[in-house]
Write a protein that holds these residues in place. Structure first.
Motif, PDB file in Angstrom:
ATOM      1  N   UNK A 207      36.439  34.619   1.505  1.00  0.00           N
ATOM      2  CA  UNK A 207      37.279  33.835   2.407  1.00  0.00           C
ATOM      3  C   UNK A 207      36.623  32.490   2.663  1.00  0.00           C
ATOM      4  N   UNK A 208      37.478  31.501   2.866  1.00  0.00           N
ATOM      5  CA  UNK A 208      36.912  30.193   3.226  1.00  0.00           C
ATOM      6  C   UNK A 208      37.875  29.449   4.153  1.00  0.00           C
ATOM      7  N   UNK A 209      37.349  28.440   4.842  1.00  0.00           N
ATOM      8  CA  UNK A 209      38.160  27.605   5.732  1.00  0.00           C
ATOM      9  C   UNK A 209      39.033  26.708   4.859  1.00  0.00           C
ATOM     10  N   UNK A 210      40.348  26.727   5.104  1.00  0.00           N
ATOM     11  CA  UNK A 210      41.246  25.990   4.206  1.00  0.00           C
ATOM     12  C   UNK A 210      41.161  24.478   4.417  1.00  0.00           C
ATOM     13  N   UNK A 211      40.507  24.042   5.501  1.00  0.00           N
ATOM     14  CA  UNK A 211      40.369  22.598   5.715  1.00  0.00           C
ATOM     15  C   UNK A 211      39.089  22.071   5.065  1.00  0.00           C
ATOM     16  N   UNK A 212      37.941  22.695   5.397  1.00  0.00           N
ATOM     17  CA  UNK A 212      36.679  22.135   4.898  1.00  0.00           C
ATOM     18  C   UNK A 212      36.090  22.961   3.758  1.00  0.00           C
ATOM     19  N   UNK A 213      36.739  24.115   3.478  1.00  0.00           N
ATOM     20  CA  UNK A 213      36.331  24.950   2.348  1.00  0.00           C
ATOM     21  C   UNK A 213      35.051  25.754   2.583  1.00  0.00           C
ATOM     22  N   UNK A 214      34.525  25.693   3.782  1.00  0.00           N
ATOM     23  CA  UNK A 214      33.288  26.441   4.050  1.00  0.00           C
ATOM     24  C   UNK A 214      33.581  27.941   4.050  1.00  0.00           C
ATOM     25  N   UNK A 215      32.602  28.686   3.620  1.00  0.00           N
ATOM     26  CA  UNK A 215      32.772  30.142   3.513  1.00  0.00           C
ATOM     27  C   UNK A 215      32.926  30.778   4.897  1.00  0.00           C
ATOM     28  N   UNK A 216      33.794  31.791   4.956  1.00  0.00           N
ATOM     29  CA  UNK A 216      33.949  32.558   6.192  1.00  0.00           C
ATOM     30  C   UNK A 216      33.559  34.004   5.893  1.00  0.00           C
ATOM     31  N   UNK A 217      32.663  34.548   6.720  1.00  0.00           N
ATOM     32  CA  UNK A 217      32.174  35.911   6.466  1.00  0.00           C
ATOM     33  C   UNK A 217      33.309  36.931   6.653  1.00  0.00           C
ATOM     34  N   UNK A 218      33.343  37.966   5.827  1.00  0.00           N
ATOM     35  CA  UNK A 218      34.418  38.981   5.923  1.00  0.00           C
ATOM     36  C   UNK A 218      34.463  39.629   7.320  1.00  0.00           C
ATOM     37  N   UNK A 219      33.307  39.778   7.954  1.00  0.00           N
ATOM     38  CA  UNK A 219      33.246  40.376   9.286  1.00  0.00           C
ATOM     39  C   UNK A 219      34.071  39.559  10.290  1.00  0.00           C
ATOM     40  N   UNK A 220      34.005  38.219  10.105  1.00  0.00           N
ATOM     41  CA  UNK A 220      34.763  37.317  10.980  1.00  0.00           C
ATOM     42  C   UNK A 220      36.262  37.544  10.787  1.00  0.00           C
ATOM     43  N   UNK A 221      36.666  37.715   9.532  1.00  0.00           N
ATOM     44  CA  UNK A 221      38.079  37.947   9.226  1.00  0.00           C
ATOM     45  C   UNK A 221      38.551  39.230   9.913  1.00  0.00           C
ATOM     46  N   UNK A 222      37.705  40.246   9.865  1.00  0.00           N
ATOM     47  CA  UNK A 222      38.045  41.525  10.496  1.00  0.00           C
ATOM     48  C   UNK A 222      38.221  41.334  12.002  1.00  0.00           C
ATOM     49  N   UNK A 223      37.312  40.593  12.607  1.00  0.00           N
ATOM     50  CA  UNK A 223      37.394  40.339  14.057  1.00  0.00           C
ATOM     51  C   UNK A 223      38.691  39.620  14.420  1.00  0.00           C
ATOM     52  N   UNK A 224      39.005  38.633  13.611  1.00  0.00           N
ATOM     53  CA  UNK A 224      40.225  37.855  13.889  1.00  0.00           C
ATOM     54  C   UNK A 224      41.452  38.741  13.737  1.00  0.00           C
ATOM     55  N   UNK A 225      41.467  39.529  12.660  1.00  0.00           N
ATOM     56  CA  UNK A 225      42.643  40.355  12.377  1.00  0.00           C
ATOM     57  C   UNK A 225      42.814  41.457  13.416  1.00  0.00           C
ATOM     58  N   UNK A 226      41.731  42.077  13.787  1.00  0.00           N
ATOM     59  CA  UNK A 226      41.866  43.246  14.661  1.00  0.00           C
ATOM     60  C   UNK A 226      42.020  42.873  16.130  1.00  0.00           C
ATOM     61  N   UNK A 227      41.264  41.881  16.594  1.00  0.00           N
ATOM     62  CA  UNK A 227      41.326  41.613  18.040  1.00  0.00           C
ATOM     63  C   UNK A 227      41.816  40.221  18.405  1.00  0.00           C
ATOM     64  N   UNK A 228      42.138  39.422  17.386  1.00  0.00           N
ATOM     65  CA  UNK A 228      42.586  38.051  17.682  1.00  0.00           C
ATOM     66  C   UNK A 228      41.481  37.256  18.339  1.00  0.00           C
ATOM     67  N   UNK A 229      40.247  37.507  17.893  1.00  0.00           N
ATOM     68  CA  UNK A 229      39.092  36.824  18.502  1.00  0.00           C
ATOM     69  C   UNK A 229      39.095  35.338  18.166  1.00  0.00           C
ATOM     70  N   UNK A 230      38.474  34.568  19.039  1.00  0.00           N
ATOM     71  CA  UNK A 230      38.350  33.129  18.779  1.00  0.00           C
ATOM     72  C   UNK A 230      37.035  32.880  18.052  1.00  0.00           C
ATOM     73  N   UNK A 231      37.158  32.437  16.799  1.00  0.00           N
ATOM     74  CA  UNK A 231      35.963  32.142  16.010  1.00  0.00           C
ATOM     75  C   UNK A 231      36.133  30.765  15.376  1.00  0.00           C
ATOM     76  N   UNK A 232      35.073  29.974  15.443  1.00  0.00           N
ATOM     77  CA  UNK A 232      35.164  28.625  14.873  1.00  0.00           C
ATOM     78  C   UNK A 232      34.538  28.601  13.491  1.00  0.00           C
ATOM     79  N   UNK A 233      35.086  27.743  12.632  1.00  0.00           N
ATOM     80  CA  UNK A 233      34.493  27.523  11.320  1.00  0.00           C
ATOM     81  C   UNK A 233      33.095  26.963  11.542  1.00  0.00           C
ATOM     82  N   UNK A 234      32.148  27.465  10.758  1.00  0.00           N
ATOM     83  CA  UNK A 234      30.754  27.061  11.004  1.00  0.00           C
ATOM     84  C   UNK A 234      30.487  25.612  10.606  1.00  0.00           C
TER      85      UNK A 234
END
Ligand code: ZN
Length: 246
Positions: A207-234
């Protein structure tokens, strides 16, 4: 309590709509821009032509007065000719007459040039005035329509501001501050989608940020999907959302 990320997405949408409404109230709507510009150009053109005609009329009167003065002088010299007794006086007078005649010619030329300029300006003014009547009517109609729409836009803005206040309460303060700072700095888009891309070398999806292309850890994706957590691109600090559930 709604999920924080959902509230943030709605908040950004409401902020954008409120910005648009505020801009509409402060400024003319885009639909009026063209007719407004045409109207202003026509008004300016008419004013410029009227001023030019006024200046030229003054110049014309000055030139015509100079022609009249020179003609009086010419008449006086011609009268004197009959009273001249010597050849020397006669030739001196002829010289004066020639000089005055040249002056008359020059001032007549000046007057003619300026009259031509006035005529051209008058024709142009007439043309602009003729076209202006319809334009002015269209402009006034649209202005009136806009005046009728304004209260609706103002009411919508008030609703949006209420929504914004409500949505802000669902987001933790420190996140809200970060988001609003970013939203202002980026001019209205502080969210980014996390997108999947094939990583050929390892044969797995990353996974990556579609704006800056930086990698997003799969764990972050899980957090976002399951709980709608607020996570910023690094890297770009935009708040991530996951639209692609595939
Ligand atoms: Zn990013």
């Amino acid at each position: 309590m709604p999920r924080e990320l959902d509230s943030l997405v709605q908040l950004q949408l409401a902020l954008k709509e409120a910005d648009t409404a505020r801009k509409q109230l402060e400024d003319l709507p885009d639909s009026m821009r063209e007719v407004h510009d045409q109207h202003r150009t026509a008004v300016e053109t008419m004013r410029r032509l009227e001023q030019q005609i006024e200046v030229d009329e003054h110049e014309r009167r000055t030139a015509e007065a100079a022609v009249a003065d020179a003609n009086i002088k010419l008449g006086q010299y011609q009268e004197q000719i009959s009273r001249v007794t010597t050849t020397r006086e006669y030739s001196a007078l002829l010289k004066e007459i020639d000089a005055v005649k040249t002056k008359v010619g020059a001032h007549e030329e000046e007057a003619l040039t300026v009259i031509e300029r006035i005529d051209a300006a008058r024709r142009e003014l007439e043309q602009v005035r003729g076209d202006f009547a319809a334009l002015d009517q269209r402009y006034r109609e649209q202005l009136e329509l806009w005046e009728q729409q304004r209260p609706g836009v103002a009411a919508k803005l008030a609703d949006l501001e209420r929504d914004i206040s409500r949505l802000r309460t669902f987001i933790p303060n420190h996140m809200l501050r970060q988001f609003e700072l970013l939203y202002r700095r980026l001019g209205g888009d502080a969210l980014s989608n996390a997108a999947k891309a094939q990583v050929v070398a390892r044969g797995q999806l990353e996974w990556h940020c579609s704006v800056c292309n930086y990698r997003v850890r799969p764990q972050v994706i899980v957090e976002i999907k399951t709980s709608g957590a607020l996570v910023q691109c690094e890297r770009c600090h935009r708040f991530l959302r996951v639209e692609d559930h595939g």
